[in-house]
Motif scaffolding. Structure first.
Motif: not given
Length: 359
Positions: A91, A118, A120, A154-155, A157, A184, A187
Motif C-alpha cells: 500500500p 495500491i 490512494p 484506492q478511493d 482514502t 486496501a 483489494s
C-alpha cells in the motif's frame, strides 16, 4: 347396446377413431417404454438417436478456458532455487527512493517476482504515483526487470491523507484508518494473486532499509506466516545515531489482554502500543537481542504488516485483513487471528530487522 350409444357411434366416426388411437398409444407407452425413448422426445415428436460426442478439448488456443494444477504450486525453504513465484504487495501513500532501491537490490530472481501497489486517490497519492511510474519505467527497461507490476488506485482514502506521522498514529483515528488500510490490502491481494503465486510478501513503502537477501532469509523458515522485526534509526539528544523499536503489532497474547477484550463491546478493537489500552502482551519489538541468531523464531498471536511473508495458500484459504472488529482485532492483527482460526500459526523473527523511515 343402447340404441342411443349406437346412434352416437354411427354419427361420430371421427371421435371413435380418435378414442381408439388414444387407447392404443397408452398401451404402447406403458408396454414398450424403451422403444418410446429411442424414437420420441418429451413432446412426442420423432427424433433420431444421438451419436456419442467426443469431449471438447479445453486447452486449444482461443477456447477461453484454462486449467491449472493448483496442487503443483509449492512454497518451500528452497524458494529461490526453485524460482517459486513471489508477489510483493505494498500500500503506497508515499514513495521513498530507498524503498525502491531495496526492491531492485533483492537477490531473489527478479523473473520470479511480481509487484503490486495500491495508491490512494489523493494529492499526496498522485505525487507518489508519479515517482513510482518513473522508477518502474527505468527498472523495467533493464535486463533484470520484474515479471509483472500491477498498480491499483484506492478511493476510500479519507483516513490515509494525514500529513504527519503523529496524526497517523493518534489513537482516536486508528479504527477508521486501519479499517481503510484493511480494505486496501484485501483489494490488492485478491486482485493480484495468481494461480502460480507461492508466496506473498507484504512490504510497507516506508521500509527504507532491508537486506538484499530478505526473501531467501524469510522463505528459509518455510512458515505459513512469518514477520520481521521493524525498527527505526534516529538521532538521540546527544546527536548520536541510535535505533528504537517501531512496530508493536507483533505480539504474544496475555491474560490481561484477553480480559480486556472480554470487557469491550463487540465492535470495539484493541490497538497495541498505547498506554490507554495496556494489555501487557509480550511484544516482539522488545524481544530483540542483537547478540543472538537472527533466525530465532517465536510463535505469535498478532502480526504487523511492515515486512510480513505469507504462503499464498493462506490467503487462498480465506485469511484476509478484517476491516471490522474481529475478536476485537483489526487489519494485520485481525489477519493473524483469522489465520489461526483457519489452522495457521504465525511466527516472528525478533532478531531479523528491517528499518522504517524516520520523519
Amino acid at each position: 347396446m343402447n340404441p342411443k350409444a349406437l346412434h352416437f357411434i354411427r354419427n361420430r366416426p371421427v371421435s371413435t377413431i380418435a378414442l381408439a388411437i388414444t387407447f392404443m398409444t397408452i398401451i404402447y407407452v406403458f408396454f414398450f417404454p424403451d422403444s418410446q425413448t429411442k424414437h420420441q422426445n418429451k413432446f412426442g415428436s420423432s427424433v433420431r438417436p444421438r451419436k456419442a460426442q467426443k469431449p471438447i478439448p479445453r486447452d486449444l488456443p482461443g477456447n477461453h478456458i484454462q486449467r491449472f494444477q493448483m496442487n503443483n504450486v509449492k512454497a518451500s525453504a528452497q524458494a529461490a532455487q526453485n524460482k517459486e513465484k513471489v508477489l510483493i504487495l505494498t500500500p503506497l501513500a508515499r514513495f521513498y527512493d530507498e524503498y525502491w532501491a531495496n526492491l531492485v537490490a533483492l537477490s531473489y530472481p527478479h523473473s520470479a517476482i511480481e509487484l503490486g501497489f495500491i495508491v490512494p486517490r489523493t494529492k499526496e497519492g498522485d505525487i507518489a504515483l508519479a515517482s513510482l511510474d518513473k522508477a518502474i519505467k527505468l527498472t523495467q527497461s533493464s535486463a533484470d526487470k520484474f515479471a509483472k507490476i500491477t498498480i491499483l488506485r484506492q478511493d476510500n482514502t479519507d483516513t490515509l491523507e494525514s500529513q504527519s506521522e503523529q496524526d497517523r498514529h493518534d489513537l482516536k483515528v486508528q479504527k477508521q484508518r486501519r479499517s481503510a488500510m484493511a480494505v486496501a490490502r484485501n483489494s490488492l491481494v485478491f486482485t493480484t494473486i495468481s494461480h502460480d503465486t507461492s508466496w506473498v510478501l507484504w512490504l510497507d513503502s516506508d521500509i527504507i532499509e532491508s537486506p538484499a537477501t530478505l526473501l531467501q532469509d524469510m522463505t528459509l523458515h518455510n512458515k505459513d506466516i512469518i514477520v520481521a522485526n521493524c525498527f527505526q534509526r534516529y538521532i538521540d539528544d546527544q546527536g548520536v545515531e541510535s535505533t528504537r523499536a517501531y512496530d508493536f503489532n507483533s505480539w504474544q497474547e496475555s491474560e490481561i489482554g484477553l480480559e480486556l477484550a472480554a470487557s469491550l463491546p463487540e465492535e470495539e478493537i484493541i490497538v497495541e502500543g498505547y498506554n490507554e489500552m495496556a494489555t501487557y502482551r509480550a511484544l516482539m519489538a522488545y524481544m530483540n537481542n542483537p547478540n543472538e541468531d537472527k533466525h530465532i523464531e517465536v510463535p505469535l498471536d498478532g502480526v504487523g504488516g511492515t515486512a510480513l511473508l505469507v504462503k499464498a495458500e493462506v490467503h487462498r484459504d480465506g485469511a484476509m485483513f478484517p476491516p471490522f472488529s474481529f475478536y476485537h482485532l483489526i487489519e494485520t492483527e485481525g489477519f493473524a487471528k483469522m489465520a489461526k482460526r483457519l489452522g495457521y500459526q504465525p511466527y516472528g523473527l525478533p532478531n531479523y530487522l528491517v528499518y522504517h523511515y524516520n520523519e
